[in-house]
Scaffold this active site. Structure first.
Site, short mmCIF file in Angstrom:
data_model
loop_
_atom_site.label_atom_id
_atom_site.label_comp_id
_atom_site.label_asym_id
_atom_site.label_seq_id
_atom_site.Cartn_x
_atom_site.Cartn_y
_atom_site.Cartn_z
CG ASN A 117 -6.81 12.96 -14.66
OD1 ASN A 117 -6.93 13.99 -13.98
ND2 ASN A 117 -7.71 12.00 -14.65
CB SER A 284 26.21 34.32 19.95
OG SER A 284 25.46 34.56 21.12
CE LYS A 290 29.18 30.00 20.23
NZ LYS A 290 28.43 29.11 21.07
CG ASN A 292 27.60 30.16 16.65
OD1 ASN A 292 28.53 29.76 17.35
ND2 ASN A 292 26.63 30.92 17.09
CE1 TYR A 324 -4.30 13.24 -10.64
CE2 TYR A 324 -6.66 13.38 -10.24
CZ TYR A 324 -5.39 13.90 -10.09
OH TYR A 324 -5.20 15.06 -9.40
N1 ARG Z 1 -4.46 19.87 -10.00
C1 ARG Z 1 -4.59 18.49 -10.33
C2 ARG Z 1 -3.35 17.72 -9.85
O1 ARG Z 1 -2.43 18.31 -9.48
C3 ARG Z 1 -4.72 18.31 -11.81
C4 ARG Z 1 -5.43 17.08 -12.21
C5 ARG Z 1 -6.84 17.14 -11.76
N2 ARG Z 1 -7.65 16.16 -12.32
C6 ARG Z 1 -8.85 15.88 -11.82
N3 ARG Z 1 -9.52 15.00 -12.41
N4 ARG Z 1 -9.28 16.47 -10.76
O2 ARG Z 1 -3.30 16.51 -9.81
#
Ligand code: ARG
Length: 471
Positions: A117, A284, A290, A292, A324
């Site tokens: 994340n 064209s 033409k 374009n 997230y």
């Molecule tokens: N591929 C995921 C994204 O783009 C990465 C993070 C994923 N995290 C998770 N807890 N599934 O956000």
């Protein structure tokens, strides 16, 4: 079964008792688009690993192995040899699995104190920062091309329009510098957006931070961030910086689309103000005559695409609870396509502008039609004591007479003019014709921001000085 899943590198697989279906795998994986983040992912991992080692969280030997393994992976990616696997879901797990295959246990220690994340949020910010710099450089190149052309045409006269009706004469250089102003503001917006992009999420881990004694400031310094994201929940979840960039990009495209529309119009044989170099046009398949203006038309059309991406990102973020959510994986394709569209468009427009042929005669004769100096005649009468509303009225009458006679204001003789405008005849002298010429009209608008050739040259100089210094 579980150990087999583990071998395939699914980071969470021990928790599960059945494998993911192929359809779900395809649906949830992002590797075939987020592999674009491969090099910044490595950069972020190396900074993280160096910090882990400096803090004594992993050993020096582990760090050395990670550095050596990542160097090899970087080479594989750059040479296009890296074997991206759908089974490994995303860019992060693909690279980590490859690292572990290359260096063993040290590879498994890299993810200490980190989550995908905060990793992905860091990657996007690193990547976008580079793309913002690229976009800014391209905006500056387009500004430079427009300034060059504006300087060459500081005194070239064309009709200025309101409501697409001939309004007052302007200089072509002045008209071009209007776009320079727009693109200068766009560049300013990019700079401003960059300051908010350039903050480090890493250290937020999954959402709450981490129990390891990490040093976030050190990672921020290594990666060239201006500082850290202050709140871990916010750091992993908000994509406002991507929305902001896309909004700025949508404005760039909006400005490009306005210029594109004018180029299409000016190139129409009915107008014939300019010609575009053949390399930017197509023919064209059926009409042999033409030529374009496909490139400006496409740019105009691609503006819709970027506007769409802005809507997509805003909608993606709307109503997402902290922290997230997988929704955020959907931020990448709109953002990538926005960057591709805006950078390709800017690159091509800088070239296209340099290749414009200006047909000054056509511009001039168009400015002579449509009574573009009628305001100047009104101003002339005002300067001789008439109230502006009365002057407006008198000139409107003169224009109507000219429409009937199918001639221009300047075609009337002094006697005719006096005869047709008996109420103001005593105010009209021989010098009126100086005011009715196109040159007289533009030259008289001689103040900062005005269309007089002298002002255009000064404005072009100022616009060039405002460009960042070329290295
Ligand atoms: N591929 C995921 C994204 O783009 C990465 C993070 C994923 N995290 C998770 N807890 N599934 O956000």
């Amino acid at each position: 079964m579980t150990s087999q899943l583990h071998k395939k590198g699914e980071a969470w697989s021990a928790r599960f008792s059945e494998p993911m279906s192929d359809l779900v795998k395809r649906y949830t994986s992002s590797v075939f688009f987020d592999k674009r983040l491969g090099l910044v992912d490595i950069e972020g991992s190396l900074a993280h690993a160096a910090m882990l080692a400096a803090q004594g969280i992993i050993g020096a030997a582990d760090l050395a192995a990670i550095q050596q393994g990542m160097a090899q992976i970087r080479g594989e990616i750059e040479r296009g040899e890296f074997d991206w696997q759908l089974d490994l879901e995303d860019v992060h797990l693909n690279i980590e699995a490859r690292l572990t295959a290359l260096i063993g246990d040290a590879g498994k220690r890299l993810h200490t104190g980190r989550s995908r994340n905060d990793q992905v949020a860091t990657d996007i910010r690193l990547w976008l920062r580079g793309e913002i710099d690229q976009t800014s450089a391209l905006l500056n190149a387009l500004r430079a091309a427009l300034i060059d052309l504006a300087e060459q045409h500081a005194a070239t006269i064309m009709p200025g329009f309101t409501h697409l009706q001939v309004a007052q004469p302007v200089t072509f250089g002045h008209h071009l510098l209007a776009y320079v102003e727009m693109f200068a503001r766009d560049a300013e917006r990019m700079r401003d957006c960059r300051t908010r992009v350039n903050r480090l999420p890493l250290g937020a881990a999954a959402l709450a931070g981490t129990s390891y004694p990490i040093d976030r400031a050190a990672v921020a310094r290594t990666l060239g961030f201006d500082g850290i994201c202050a709140n871990s929940l916010d750091a992993v979840s908000d994509r406002d910086f991507a929305i902001e960039f896309t909004a700025a990009a949508a404005l760039v495209m909006t400005h490009v689309s306005r210029l594109a529309e004018e180029l299409v119009l000016w190139m129409s044989p009915r107008v014939g103000f300019i010609d575009l170099a053949d390399r930017f046009c197509t023919g064209s398949s059926i009409m042999p005559q033409k030529k374009n203006p496909d490139v400006p038309e496409l740019a105009r059309g691609k503006t819709g695409r970027v506007n769409g991406h802005l809507m997509a990102l805003l909608t993606l973020m709307k109503g997402q609870p902290l922290a997230y959510n997988k929704d955020n994986q959907e931020d990448k394709e709109p953002l990538f396509d926005t960057v591709d569209t805006v950078t390709d468009t800017l690159r091509i427009f800088a070239e296209l502008v340099s290749g414009i042929t200006v047909k000054s005669d056509a511009m001039r004769s168009a400015a002579l039609q449509g009574f573009s100096t009628a305001t100047d005649l009104a101003d002339y009468l005002v300067k001789r004591g008439l109230a502006f509303r009365d002057a407006h009225e008198a000139v409107a009458r003169a224009v109507r007479i000219c429409v009937d006679r199918q001639c221009d204001l300047a075609d009337l003789t002094l006697e005719q003019m006096r005869a047709e405008l008996p109420n103001v005849a005593h105010l009209i002298g021989e010098d009126v014709f100086e005011y009715l010429t196109l040159e007289g009209s533009v030259a008289s608008r001689n103040h900062p921001g005005g269309t007089a050739p002298e002002q255009v040259l000064a404005a072009a100089r100022a616009a060039r000085a405002a460009l960042p210094h070329q290295a």
